[in-house]
Motif scaffolding. Structure first.
Motif, PDB file in Angstrom:
ATOM      1  N   ASP A  23       0.805  -1.227   0.000  1.00  0.00           N
ATOM      2  CA  ASP A  23       0.000   0.000   0.000  1.00  0.00           C
ATOM      3  C   ASP A  23       0.836   1.275   0.000  1.00  0.00           C
ATOM      4  O   ASP A  23       0.279   2.366   0.134  1.00  0.00           O
ATOM      5  N   GLU A  24       2.171   1.167  -0.201  1.00  0.00           N
ATOM      6  CA  GLU A  24       3.013   2.355  -0.137  1.00  0.00           C
ATOM      7  C   GLU A  24       3.943   2.534  -1.335  1.00  0.00           C
ATOM      8  O   GLU A  24       4.033   3.627  -1.895  1.00  0.00           O
ATOM      9  N   LYS A  50      14.605   2.378 -14.163  1.00  0.00           N
ATOM     10  CA  LYS A  50      14.150   2.209 -12.788  1.00  0.00           C
ATOM     11  C   LYS A  50      12.841   2.961 -12.621  1.00  0.00           C
ATOM     12  O   LYS A  50      12.679   4.062 -13.151  1.00  0.00           O
ATOM     13  N   VAL A  51      11.905   2.349 -11.875  1.00  0.00           N
ATOM     14  CA  VAL A  51      10.558   2.890 -11.720  1.00  0.00           C
ATOM     15  C   VAL A  51      10.215   2.950 -10.237  1.00  0.00           C
ATOM     16  O   VAL A  51      10.553   2.048  -9.473  1.00  0.00           O
ATOM     17  N   LEU A  52       9.531   4.014  -9.835  1.00  0.00           N
ATOM     18  CA  LEU A  52       9.022   4.141  -8.471  1.00  0.00           C
ATOM     19  C   LEU A  52       7.569   4.594  -8.547  1.00  0.00           C
ATOM     20  O   LEU A  52       7.261   5.639  -9.131  1.00  0.00           O
ATOM     21  N   ILE A  53       6.681   3.801  -7.959  1.00  0.00           N
ATOM     22  CA  ILE A  53       5.254   4.119  -7.942  1.00  0.00           C
ATOM     23  C   ILE A  53       4.805   4.228  -6.494  1.00  0.00           C
ATOM     24  O   ILE A  53       5.044   3.325  -5.688  1.00  0.00           O
ATOM     25  N   THR A  54       4.181   5.329  -6.156  1.00  0.00           N
ATOM     26  CA  THR A  54       3.587   5.532  -4.827  1.00  0.00           C
ATOM     27  C   THR A  54       2.132   5.933  -5.028  1.00  0.00           C
ATOM     28  O   THR A  54       1.701   6.192  -6.161  1.00  0.00           O
ATOM     29  N   PRO A  55       1.344   5.997  -3.962  1.00  0.00           N
ATOM     30  CA  PRO A  55      -0.048   6.439  -4.134  1.00  0.00           C
ATOM     31  C   PRO A  55      -0.183   7.843  -4.718  1.00  0.00           C
ATOM     32  O   PRO A  55      -1.233   8.173  -5.268  1.00  0.00           O
ATOM     33  N   ASN A  56       0.863   8.653  -4.634  1.00  0.00           N
ATOM     34  CA  ASN A  56       0.781  10.044  -5.089  1.00  0.00           C
ATOM     35  C   ASN A  56       1.474  10.321  -6.409  1.00  0.00           C
ATOM     36  O   ASN A  56       1.171  11.327  -7.062  1.00  0.00           O
TER      37      ASN A  56
END
Length: 257
Positions: free
Chosen positions: A78-79, A94-100
């Protein structure tokens, strides 16, 4: 560019347990099961975790290109969804996915992107957010089935749930096998916009008392067809993981329509 957008969906999930289960292995669908019974039975399979570390192979194909890559994926429930993509052992993106936010950078053209989920939603033809992507990767419907109304029926021995939004000309279909109510396929289509997304889960593995997908096949159609096939190789649960992400200096920011 679309190849790197697809990498945002290459976050994946795999169980190290050796017990495999193919979809629809002989149980007969019960015509007396209510829609709510089907939904509740599916969510019984939901697995609890803090973090996951995965190694996987993936293939991408559209009308103009085809790629095979490997990926290290780390998920903090969930983060965070963190992905390090390699080709022939060399770092590629490189990939970074967050709720925002959705962020990525790629080394071939020295470019990066930072933004919200609108570009993925527009490309795939359905509204996406962090939790829908996380559900997709774990073998659950992208939508929370308890929050909308669905009609149920039996089709080819699968439980099928259908939701139609006449205002948006949007149809959502979810197919579950009869033995453990595992998700076999979900389809989201918007004919007026010529958009269609299909996600297939042909094989599962069992981890403790829950099932997780071993393979995910994604087809997105909007003007042209894009296919992503995921094969999962190894997984570790609840380790202390590093989610570091820093865009290198000198990279050029790109915009995505």
């Amino acid at each position: 560019m679309k190849f790197f957008l697809s990498l945002l969906l290459l976050s994946l999930f795999f169980s190290s347990c050796k017990s495999k289960k193919a979809i629809n292995d002989g149980e007969i669908a019960n015509k007396d099961y209510s829609t709510m019974k089907i939904i509740q039975s599916h969510y019984i399979n939901k697995i609890d975790f803090n973090t996951i570390a995965i190694k996987a192979n993936a293939k991408y194909k559209d009308q103009s290109q085809s790629h095979s890559v490997s990926a290290d994926i780390r998920i903090k429930k969930d983060e965070i969804i963190w992905i390090n993509v390699k080709m022939l052992g060399f770092p590629l993106a490189k990939v970074l996915i967050t709720p925002n936010k959705v962020s990525y950078y790629e080394k071939i053209n020295n470019t990066f992107f930072e933004g919200d989920f609108s570009m993925l939603s527009n490309w795939l033809g359905t509204d996406l957010d962090f939790f829908k992507v996380q559900n997709l990767l774990l073998g659950y419907p992208v939508d929370d089935l308890t929050k909308e109304k669905y009609q149920s029926q039996i089709e080819e021995n699968f439980y099928k749930l259908v939701n139609k939004d006449k205002n948006d000309n949007l149809t959502k279909e979810f197919y579950f096998e009869a033995s453990n109510f595992l998700l076999e396929k979900e389809k989201i289509s918007q004919p007026s916009e010529k958009r269609e997304l299909e996600i297939f889960y042909p094989l599962y593995q069992k981890h403790q008392t829950s099932f997780l997908p071993e393979e995910i096949n994604i087809k997105a159609r909007q003007k042209e067809e894009t296919i992503i096939s995921l094969i999962y190789k190894n997984i570790a649960f609840n380790e202390d993981l590093n989610f570091s992400f820093s865009i290198p200096e000198g990279y050029e920011m790109v915009t995505i329509d």
